[in-house]
Design a protein around this motif. Structure first.
Motif, mmCIF file in Angstrom:
data_model
loop_
_atom_site.group_PDB
_atom_site.id
_atom_site.type_symbol
_atom_site.label_atom_id
_atom_site.label_comp_id
_atom_site.label_asym_id
_atom_site.label_seq_id
_atom_site.Cartn_x
_atom_site.Cartn_y
_atom_site.Cartn_z
ATOM 1 N N UNK B 89 0.809 -1.201 0.000
ATOM 2 C CA UNK B 89 0.000 0.000 0.000
ATOM 3 C C UNK B 89 0.853 1.267 0.000
ATOM 4 N N UNK B 90 2.055 1.177 0.607
ATOM 5 C CA UNK B 90 2.878 2.382 0.647
ATOM 6 C C UNK B 90 3.291 2.789 -0.762
ATOM 7 N N UNK B 91 3.498 1.791 -1.635
ATOM 8 C CA UNK B 91 3.796 2.091 -3.033
ATOM 9 C C UNK B 91 2.592 2.729 -3.721
ATOM 10 N N UNK B 92 1.414 2.136 -3.441
ATOM 11 C CA UNK B 92 0.212 2.628 -4.098
ATOM 12 C C UNK B 92 -0.112 4.056 -3.676
ATOM 13 N N UNK B 93 0.193 4.367 -2.418
ATOM 14 C CA UNK B 93 -0.061 5.729 -1.943
ATOM 15 C C UNK B 93 0.903 6.718 -2.580
ATOM 16 N N UNK B 94 2.057 6.212 -2.999
ATOM 17 C CA UNK B 94 3.078 7.097 -3.578
ATOM 18 C C UNK B 94 2.811 7.452 -5.031
ATOM 19 N N UNK B 95 1.990 6.650 -5.690
ATOM 20 C CA UNK B 95 1.735 6.886 -7.110
ATOM 21 C C UNK B 95 1.178 8.280 -7.333
ATOM 22 N N UNK B 103 -8.556 3.403 -6.234
ATOM 23 C CA UNK B 103 -9.273 2.229 -5.733
ATOM 24 C C UNK B 103 -10.689 2.191 -6.288
ATOM 25 N N UNK B 104 -11.351 3.352 -6.274
ATOM 26 C CA UNK B 104 -12.751 3.405 -6.716
ATOM 27 C C UNK B 104 -12.867 3.020 -8.193
ATOM 28 N N UNK B 105 -11.954 3.516 -9.027
ATOM 29 C CA UNK B 105 -12.111 3.188 -10.449
ATOM 30 C C UNK B 105 -11.746 1.734 -10.726
ATOM 31 N N UNK B 106 -10.814 1.206 -9.931
ATOM 32 C CA UNK B 106 -10.497 -0.212 -10.077
ATOM 33 C C UNK B 106 -11.767 -1.044 -9.823
ATOM 34 N N UNK B 107 -12.507 -0.659 -8.788
ATOM 35 C CA UNK B 107 -13.698 -1.423 -8.439
ATOM 36 C C UNK B 107 -14.879 -1.099 -9.347
ATOM 37 N N UNK B 247 -6.183 10.845 3.915
ATOM 38 C CA UNK B 247 -5.127 11.743 4.392
ATOM 39 C C UNK B 247 -4.560 11.248 5.717
ATOM 40 N N UNK B 248 -5.472 10.870 6.627
ATOM 41 C CA UNK B 248 -5.019 10.354 7.924
ATOM 42 C C UNK B 248 -4.195 9.080 7.748
ATOM 43 N N UNK B 249 -4.641 8.227 6.834
ATOM 44 C CA UNK B 249 -3.932 6.973 6.606
ATOM 45 C C UNK B 249 -2.524 7.246 6.093
ATOM 46 N N UNK B 250 -2.416 8.220 5.176
ATOM 47 C CA UNK B 250 -1.115 8.592 4.629
ATOM 48 C C UNK B 250 -0.192 9.077 5.736
ATOM 49 N N UNK B 251 -0.748 9.909 6.615
ATOM 50 C CA UNK B 251 0.041 10.430 7.729
ATOM 51 C C UNK B 251 0.460 9.290 8.660
ATOM 52 N N UNK B 252 -0.496 8.414 8.931
ATOM 53 C CA UNK B 252 -0.252 7.262 9.796
ATOM 54 C C UNK B 252 0.925 6.439 9.262
ATOM 55 N N UNK B 253 0.930 6.274 7.944
ATOM 56 C CA UNK B 253 1.967 5.496 7.289
ATOM 57 C C UNK B 253 3.319 6.195 7.408
ATOM 58 N N UNK B 254 3.279 7.537 7.258
ATOM 59 C CA UNK B 254 4.529 8.301 7.347
ATOM 60 C C UNK B 254 5.137 8.225 8.743
#
Lengths: 320, 258, 263
Positions: B89-95, B103-107, B247-254
């Motif tokens: 997921x960290x890669x996917x968030x970096x794209x 994610x939404x368009x994939x689904x 946004x929170x998830x991104x921060x959490x990951x950082x």
């Protein structure tokens, strides 16, 4: 102990027909091809033997073991383990064997090792006194005590494998099947497990081992069987195997200072990779690593060394 | 927009490979619609109507509800939890494209596929065996935005399940919770407004009613454009919530590292 | 047989202890499961409440069927979770490990894991059954049939278990069995929560072949004086025994066809 006669196992791989409703049509037509995983093999293993069973991936090793342990039913031929058919009298035969599949666990994932052992003892009806004796023996040889109370999912790979092997031996089986017991382990853990297996074998347990590690075979097995494409290509001693494939190990030595190029004689060919690093290919049936080391140290002061072993895949390829 | 479009068509095509398996699945899930239909016929038959719904309407409700349900249901967590567990997921968030949109368009590709290969055959099956209704043109036109909102709100709910995996290791309970409201409060089994007591008054305003209840009411001609209000409000609210959590998830990951 | 039960009890106890390692989260999950499964009841309640009768049965009478089927379903999910997930065992070849134990394979499989939090669903359906029986007059009005109905979930569970063994056995040949499960477990049990007389012929036949109609409807019908004969009270036992015999035969045939996985 184990008698295998003209054993054959075919798998049916259904062909998925192209076009609409392909899956349903193929289900009805039962068209497809038959793959023969084990092709008419026979052998016998006697009590107390330690047999290595090797071959490349997909050669039919696992299929054989699964037929010996009653998991798969043979297409043709017969298997007899301790005088009974593992398919017809599965529960009776299985109670006398221990099995370790390196990739899969037979322990209870969420329970401490101790509880897994207690449950196994109940499952195999091990009397309490025997159970305690066995545990003490295991603890001496494998140091299970250090992680006795840890849930299995939290064990390291080496710890888990020690646990798995002990668990497979708790009910004192007459035969032990091991499928890749040392895969992914570090040198120290491998060593501990090999010593333990040797000890067990000396106590009279018959062992059949499949492995990718030729060192396992060399250290442990009096007899090797090589299988490929479902057929047994070789059945004999380890020396016999080496005489067929040539046991060419490579010793790589780093010297403290540059060495003027030398040859060693004795039919040994030395390759200088740099002016302080030499590689020697040698035949294990003629030289021990120790002999070689003495020869090399006569050239100069050795800083570092390691041995590269031939792998099973390339070894078996040479059998054709 | 182009990357989103590509993602969508790719998922759609991947699904095409499993057409037959899914067709079997569709026949299987049609049975739920039949069960609901016969329950309504037996329950409402003798008294003629339930709430404001006639027997005929309830039967069509059960059939079209099953169709809608199959068109908008989503994969648990939209598979975000898998990427979180594997660390991808960290890669996917970096794209360089927006994660939520990604994610939404994939689904959405799944949904397009579901509409054509799950919902449409199901509708045909019910039309032949139970009967059908062709709504008047204005209702038919309203069904398009209503369906789009239902699909979108469903995706947002699935996204919320998936994104929660940043903070909890097991999203089973959250998806179970969602599933329960999906069955009880979406309208797939009973119109949400006839649920007993306070539930019947509150749940029509909850996001799950967007999925089946409102499209069904438009289909049956019971409601006009005002049936788009609640879904539209939820679409906006859920978009904000999803983006906020991303946004929170991104921060959490950082903070936690990859 | 006795030995087998002893071992099973031991394994249940071990798994129970493991679940209790985290007491708080365990209780919360049971509580949560209780309330989440109430929504099943909510749907039934809504339908019958707003129409008074379904196929001539009132709310309390349907509540009895619902309760019996609900308990059976939830007990199966609690104690048969590995059977419910069985396709994974076949697809990943994990069934190997089950066959290596010197015990009947079904016993080993079923004792590997339990989902105790689903006892919340058992409590919910149990409460629905008790309440319905209470509204029907309790033991004073129903007499011995009250106790018969209280024990009915036992045969119901046995039948649902047997059906699931048959479903799972199909995985030996087909691998994936989700579709079959949707039909023969989820849809069948959902349909069987109502008097099956309301369905058309083809569906009644289906619900008799997948014998869920004997879980609740048939025995409850006679016990509550809604028709049928005294036979209806014994039928569930006969059906349970027959289904088990057939399922076990299917299971044994499947086991011989098991292909494991990998090389």
């Amino acid at each position: 102990m184990i008698t295998v006669q003209n054993l054959k196992k075919d798998f049916f791989v259904p062909e998925i027909l192209p076009g609409p409703f392909g899956t349903i049509r193929s289900l009805l037509s039962r068209k497809g091809k038959t793959v023969t995983a084990v092709d008419d093999i026979s052998f016998q293993i006697d009590q107390g033997e330690f047999v290595g069973y090797i071959g490349p991936n997909g050669a039919g090793k696992s299929t054989t073991i699964k037929m010996l342990t009653g998991i798969l039913h043979p297409t043709k031929g017969s298997v007899s383990v301790l005088g009974h058919s593992p398919q017809g009298e599965r529960r009776r035969v299985v109670g006398q064997m221990g099995v370790v599949f390196g990739q899969r666990s037979q322990l209870w994932w969420d329970l401490p090792l101790q509880e897994s052992f207690e449950l196994l003892a109940a499952m195999y009806k091990v009397p309490e006194q025997r159970y305690n004796t066995m545990l003490r023996a295991f603890d001496d040889l494998l140091q299970l005590g250090q992680f006795w109370q840890t849930p299995v999912r939290k064990l390291s790979l080496g710890q888990r494998m020690r646990g798995e092997i002990a668990a497979a031996l708790l009910h004192e089986p007459k035969i032990l099947f091991l499928d890749e017991p040392t895969i992914g382990l570090d040198v120290v853990a491998k060593q501990a497990i090999r010593e333990f297996l040797q000890e067990i074998n000396q106590q009279g347990v018959t062992v059949l081992l499949t492995t990718h590690d030729l060192r396992d075979i060399e250290r442990l097995c009096q007899r090797v069987m090589v299988i490929n494409h479902g057929k047994i290509l070789l059945d004999g001693s380890i020396e016999h195997l080496y005489s067929q494939i040539g046991a060419e190990s490579t010793l790589i030595v780093d010297f403290n200072q540059p060495i003027p190029s030398h040859s060693l004689g004795n039919g040994l060919h030395i390759v200088w990779e740099s002016n302080s690093r030499a590689a020697v290919k040698f035949d294990r049936s003629r030289y021990s690593p120790n002999d070689l080391l003495q020869l090399m140290s006569s050239l100069g002061e050795i800083r570092d060394l390691h041995i590269v072993e031939p792998d099973i895949e390339s070894a078996v390829a040479k059998l054709f | 927009m182009r990357p989103y479009w590509l993602l969508m068509t790719k998922t759609y095509r991947r699904n095409l490979q499993y057409r037959v398996a899914h067709l079997v699945d569709t026949v299987g899930s049609s049975i739920f619609g039949y069960i609901n239909i016969y329950i309504w016929m037996a329950a409402a038959g003798p008294i003629g109507k339930v709430g404001n719904y006639s027997v005929q309407q309830l039967v069509l409700w059960a059939a079209f509800g099953q169709v809608m349900y199959n068109a908008v249901r989503w994969t648990i967590g939209l598979n975000i939890q898998l990427a979180v567990r594997s660390g991808d997921v960290s890669l996917e968030l970096l794209r360089p494209i927006d994660f939520f949109g990604y994610v939404i368009s994939r689904q959405a590709g799944d949904h397009l596929y579901g509409l054509l290969y799950r919902a449409a055959p199901l509708y045909l099956l019910y039309a032949i065996t139970i009967g059908y209704r062709i709504p008047p043109l204005p209702s038919l036109l309203l069904l398009i935005p209503s369906f789009a909102l239902a699909a979108y709100v469903g995706l947002c709910l699935g996204y919320l399940e998936g994104i929660s995996s940043f903070w909890t290791t097991d999203i089973r309970w959250i998806s179970y919770f969602n599933m329960v409201f999906l069955t009880a409060a979406s309208g797939v089994q009973v119109p949400v407004d006839i649920l007993p007591g306070v539930l019947g008054r509150v749940l029509p305003f909850a996001p799950w009613a967007t999925l089946v209840h409102y499209p069904n009411r438009i289909y049956l001609g019971l409601q006009g454009w005002d049936a788009l209000l609640v879904p539209a409000v939820w679409a906006v609210l859920l978009t904000l919530i999803c983006r906020g959590l991303t946004t929170l998830a991104r921060r959490h990951l950082e903070v936690q590292g990859g | 047989m006795r030995d087998g039960l002893k071992l099973y009890r031991r394994l249940v106890a071990a798994s129970w202890r493991a679940a209790l390692q985290y007491k708080f989260s365990f209780l919360v999950s049971i509580f949560f499961n209780f309330w989440l499964s109430v929504t099943d009841l909510l749907v039934v309640l809504t339908i019958v409440y707003s129409t008074n009768t379904v196929g001539g049965w009132n709310l309390a009478q349907i509540g009895v069927i619902y309760g019996v089927v609900g308990i059976g379903k939830a007990l199966f999910r609690t104690f048969g979770s590995e059977l419910h997930m069985f396709q994974d065992y076949v697809i990943r070849g994990e069934y190997d490990g089950i066959l290596l134990r010197p015990w009947p394979s079904l016993l080993v499989l079923l004792s590997r894991r339990f989902e105790f939090f689903r006892l919340g669903g058992v409590l919910q359906a149990g409460a629905a059954l008790l309440l319905s029986l209470h509204y029907l007059g309790g033991p004073r009005v129903l007499g011995w049939k009250y106790f018969y109905l209280l024990l009915l979930p036992l045969t119901g569970t046995v039948i649902i278990f047997a059906i699931s063994v048959a479903i799972a056995a199909c995985a030996f040949w087909f691998g994936r069995i989700r579709d079959l499960q949707t039909l023969a477990f989820y849809a069948a049990n959902y349909a069987a929560s109502y008097p099956t007389s309301i369905y058309p012929g083809w569906m009644r036949t289906l619900l008799t072949l997948i014998p869920v109609t004997f879980v609740g409807y048939i025995p409850v019908k006679f016990a509550l004086g809604l028709g049928g004969s005294a036979w209806y009270l014994v039928l569930p036992w006969i059906v349970a025994a027959l289904t088990w015999v057939l399922s076990l035969l299917l299971w044994r045939a499947g086991e011989a066809a098991y292909q494991s996985s990998g090389s």
